[in-house]
Design a protein around this motif. Structure first.
Motif, PDB file in Angstrom:
ATOM      1  N   GLN A  58       0.903  -1.116   0.008  1.00 18.25           N
ATOM      2  CA  GLN A  58       0.227  -0.090  -0.050  1.00 18.25           C
ATOM      3  C   GLN A  58       0.871   1.286  -0.089  1.00 18.25           C
ATOM      4  O   GLN A  58       1.945   1.213   0.692  1.00 18.25           O
ATOM      5  N   GLN A  60       0.907   5.530   1.069  1.00 14.11           N
ATOM      6  CA  GLN A  60       0.299   6.194   2.180  1.00 14.11           C
ATOM      7  C   GLN A  60      -0.856   7.185   1.766  1.00 14.11           C
ATOM      8  O   GLN A  60      -0.821   7.615   0.675  1.00 14.11           O
ATOM      9  N   ARG A  61      -1.946   6.881   2.346  1.00 10.66           N
ATOM     10  CA  ARG A  61      -3.089   7.781   1.933  1.00 10.66           C
ATOM     11  C   ARG A  61      -2.989   9.090   2.164  1.00 10.66           C
ATOM     12  O   ARG A  61      -2.618   9.312   3.633  1.00 10.66           O
TER      13      ARG A  61
ATOM     14  N   TYR B 191      -4.247  -8.072   6.940  1.00 10.69           N
ATOM     15  CA  TYR B 191      -3.967  -6.931   7.175  1.00 10.69           C
ATOM     16  C   TYR B 191      -4.657  -5.719   6.669  1.00 10.69           C
ATOM     17  O   TYR B 191      -5.015  -5.811   5.786  1.00 10.69           O
ATOM     18  N   PHE B 229     -13.521  -0.006   7.140  1.00  9.15           N
ATOM     19  CA  PHE B 229     -12.439   1.130   6.998  1.00  9.15           C
ATOM     20  C   PHE B 229     -12.682   2.156   8.096  1.00  9.15           C
ATOM     21  O   PHE B 229     -13.647   2.272   8.584  1.00  9.15           O
ATOM     22  N   ASP B 230     -11.391   2.414   8.627  1.00 10.72           N
ATOM     23  CA  ASP B 230     -11.344   3.469   9.534  1.00 10.72           C
ATOM     24  C   ASP B 230     -10.425   4.630   9.137  1.00 10.72           C
ATOM     25  O   ASP B 230      -9.160   4.316   8.733  1.00 10.72           O
ATOM     26  N   ASP B 231     -10.997   5.801   9.008  1.00 12.04           N
ATOM     27  CA  ASP B 231     -10.027   7.057   8.548  1.00 12.04           C
ATOM     28  C   ASP B 231      -8.808   7.076   9.696  1.00 12.04           C
ATOM     29  O   ASP B 231      -7.942   7.968   9.289  1.00 12.04           O
ATOM     30  N   LYS B 232      -9.025   6.647  10.880  1.00  9.47           N
ATOM     31  CA  LYS B 232      -8.001   6.954  11.815  1.00  9.47           C
ATOM     32  C   LYS B 232      -6.800   6.132  11.719  1.00  9.47           C
ATOM     33  O   LYS B 232      -5.907   6.246  12.512  1.00  9.47           O
ATOM     34  N   ASP B 233      -6.976   4.998  10.820  1.00  7.01           N
ATOM     35  CA  ASP B 233      -5.942   4.183  10.744  1.00  7.01           C
ATOM     36  C   ASP B 233      -5.277   4.231   9.225  1.00  7.01           C
ATOM     37  O   ASP B 233      -6.093   4.010   8.321  1.00  7.01           O
ATOM     38  N   SER B 234      -4.074   4.869   9.084  1.00  6.74           N
ATOM     39  CA  SER B 234      -3.705   5.105   7.772  1.00  6.74           C
ATOM     40  C   SER B 234      -3.507   3.845   6.994  1.00  6.74           C
ATOM     41  O   SER B 234      -3.383   3.942   5.680  1.00  6.74           O
ATOM     42  N   THR B 235      -3.430   2.470   7.527  1.00  7.99           N
ATOM     43  CA  THR B 235      -3.251   1.369   6.878  1.00  7.99           C
ATOM     44  C   THR B 235      -4.722   0.700   6.780  1.00  7.99           C
ATOM     45  O   THR B 235      -4.489  -0.608   6.196  1.00  7.99           O
ATOM     46  N   SER B 236      -5.643   1.037   7.088  1.00  5.59           N
ATOM     47  CA  SER B 236      -7.061   0.455   7.062  1.00  5.59           C
ATOM     48  C   SER B 236      -7.493   0.526   5.578  1.00  5.59           C
ATOM     49  O   SER B 236      -7.263   1.313   4.764  1.00  5.59           O
ATOM     50  N   VAL B 237      -8.152  -0.514   5.234  1.00  4.52           N
ATOM     51  CA  VAL B 237      -8.329  -0.772   3.919  1.00  4.52           C
ATOM     52  C   VAL B 237      -9.862  -0.634   3.483  1.00  4.52           C
ATOM     53  O   VAL B 237     -10.726  -1.040   4.143  1.00  4.52           O
TER      54      VAL B 237
END
Lengths: 95, 483
Positions: A58, A60-61, B191, B229-237
């Motif tokens: 991935q 970084q968003r 993950y 999805f969770d905006d607060k986790d930058s690795t959330s899908v």
């Protein structure tokens, strides 16, 4: 690859991690043992393999640069070891 | 009522056979009765009873779901607003979390009742729950054996019917291995499937939270509430969450199972191998087709993991400095003394070992030989899985090489302890989902079957596990004295 007691002291200092004098030798032994396990990796040629830092590769968003958090300073400082006037206190750094 | 499934309990609550307050009181009484297994770090009676009252009110108003009023507990790695969140460490023994983890928020919104916080290996670093500052947890199936780790308190509490279900986290096997050792069902999601926000970080590219419960059906209900999805986790899908319960009933006739020969090599206890083979045979009877597959790089998972995880841990745990929260040493002489002694006194031996290992692997002159090499190996392992999962639907094998070992048996030998994760850690390196389901007993101790799926195939894993549980009753057994 074997780590000496001096190596362990040096690494502990880099990590700012206090370790008991009596434990230094056993850490040196444990870490040397773990490093011996790592030697298995050396037997595999991975020269042309791209390193994998993230399981889904991935990136970084990004998000819009807007304020989204409210000020929680008082809550966060309520659990701090020592604060004063909204600041965290530590031992004096400059005389 | 303590040994009913979530669906049965939800039906009982709806039919007013019992209230959530009564159910919660019954569970709290059991927690007290069986506190000698040491599965809980914190029990919060008033908090739990208040949540149960709220759940009863919601049920009375007709506003409820399957989890409304269900008493559960969280691994003490998940931040819980206003409740101690210790992560099994002296470092956080005084830490009252100022916010909730997203997983906690989501399960609370679903109406669950939080009985308390569960014991675990310190900062999730361990495979036996023995590195906890709060002492080891006893395995309900054999009180002198470990429950596995790091989610040992979660597995023991569910197995002993002290909580209907529990959250766990899995960085190298920490949901699956204790689930296997305690005879319960556990799922490590892909993950990014479940938010890591408010889940205290150990190795950020590997950590993943997931459900631990008696059955695949209960895990499906829990995961439904946890995933997304969770905006607060930058690795959330950001992918839609399927209806996990609806997927349970699908026919598995024709399912293609891959069995890596590397999972059945030296080191696997004969009695475990026998049970795993039997479970795979049982799947064949359900219509599955079995194929031997080759994963030559699996053997490199342990060395790669024990570089990558400690490297990430040494960076993540640098935040514990005695300044902003957590443990601070007495009378620091200067800033370096404050950092060094707070960390030295706040962390236990295994955590220190991993911080030292990670700091070394990342230090100048060694980075390429260790960290970079490990990341390359990580890709090779991941490619093994990708290749095999093109040929088969799932991979099956053991979760752990032996049944639960004795308390104290491996504490003196960290490498031997690391090797007990040999079948689970490759999955974290690849980021895949995997489950452990009860598949039998060897000398009275539970053995778990591991089912590994493709990315985001949780629905399929739960389906496959559920179909097995429809025809077996290993997951319905209770340890003697805890029935």
């Amino acid at each position: 690859m074997t780590l000496t007691a001096d190596d362990v002291r040096k690494i502990a200092h880099l990590a700012r991690l206090g370790i008991q004098q009596d434990d230094v030798e056993s850490y040196a032994q444990d870490l040397s043992g773990i490093l011996a396990l790592m030697q298995q990796m050396g037997e595999t040629n991975a020269d042309n393999v791209a390193p994998m830092a993230h399981p889904l590769d991935q990136s970084q968003r990004l998000r819009a640069d807007n304020v989204t958090e409210v000020n929680n300073r008082d809550n966060f400082q309520a659990i701090a070891p020592q604060t004063e006037a909204g600041l965290y206190l530590v031992p004096k750094v400059i005389e | 009522m303590h040994n009913k499934s979530i669906k049965e309990l939800a039906a009982g609550l709806r039919a007013k056979e019992f209230s959530s307050v009564e159910l919660t009181q019954a569970m709290l009484a059991r927690i007290l009765q069986f506190q000698s297994i040491n599965s809980f770090i914190t029990v919060n009676e008033d908090f739990a009873l208040q949540q149960a009252k709220n759940a009863d009110a919601r049920i009375a108003q007709g506003d409820f779901g399957l989890l409304t009023g269900i008493p559960m507990a969280h691994k003490d790695i998940f931040c819980t607003l206003g409740v101690k969140t210790s992560c099994g460490s002296r470092m956080l023994d005084n830490f009252i979390a100022p916010y909730n983890a997203t997983v906690v928020d989501k399960l609370t919104a679903a109406g669950t009742v939080m009985l308390g916080k569960l014991n675990m290996d310190e900062f999730a670093m361990g495979s036996s729950n023995e590195t906890s500052f709060y002492g080891p947890v006893k395995n309900p199936w054999s009180l002198d054996a470990v429950p596995g780790g790091s989610s040992g308190g979660s597995a023991a509490a569910v197995a002993a019917h002290l909580a209907v279900c529990a959250t766990g986290t899995d960085t190298g096997g920490s949901i699956r291995q204790p689930a296997s050792h305690c005879g319960i069902t556990g799922l490590k999601p892909t993950y990014g499937r479940v938010s890591r926000y408010g889940m205290i970080a150990y190795a950020s590219s590997l950590d993943q939270g997931g459900p631990m419960a008696r059955s695949a059906e209960d895990c499906a209900i829990m995961l439904q509430a946890m995933a997304g999805f969770d905006d607060k986790d930058s690795t959330s899908v950001d992918l839609p969450v399927p209806d996990y319960q609806a997927g349970l009933a699908k026919d598995i006739n024709g399912l293609k199972i891959g069995v890596p020969k590397q999972f059945f090599g030296d080191g696997l206890a004969h009695e475990v191998a026998k049970i795993i083979q039997q479970a795979i045979n049982d799947y064949q009877k359900l219509g599955a087709v079995v194929k031997e597959v080759d994963m030559p790089n699996l053997k490199l998972a342990i060395p790669a993991y024990y570089i990558i995880a400690p490297a990430e841990c040494s960076a993540n745990l640098s935040r514990f400095d005695g300044v902003r929260f957590g443990y601070r040493c007495a009378d620091p002489q200067d800033l370096t003394d404050l950092f060094t002694r707070s960390r030295g006194e706040g962390f236990g031996k295994e955590v220190k070992r991993r911080i030292l290992m990670g700091t070394y692997a990342l230090s100048a002159g060694y980075y390429d030989a260790y960290y970079l090499k490990a990341q390359k190996i990580r890709r090779l392992i991941s490619e093994d899985f990708k290749r095999v999962l093109k040929e088969v639907d799932v991979i099956m094998g053991p979760v752990a090489p032996t049944t639960a070992f004795g308390i104290g048996e491996k504490m003196g030998n960290p490498i031997e302890m690391y090797l007990s994760d040999i079948y689970t850690i490759a999955i974290n390196l690849a980021g895949l989902p995997a489950m452990s389901i009860p598949a039998g007993f060897a000398a009275g101790k539970p053995v778990g079957l591991q089912i590994i799926g493709d990315y985001f195939a949780e629905e399929k894993l739960l389906n496959i596990a559920h179909q097995y549980q429809l025809t077996t009753d290993w997951h319905r057994q209770s340890p003697k004295g805890f029935e």
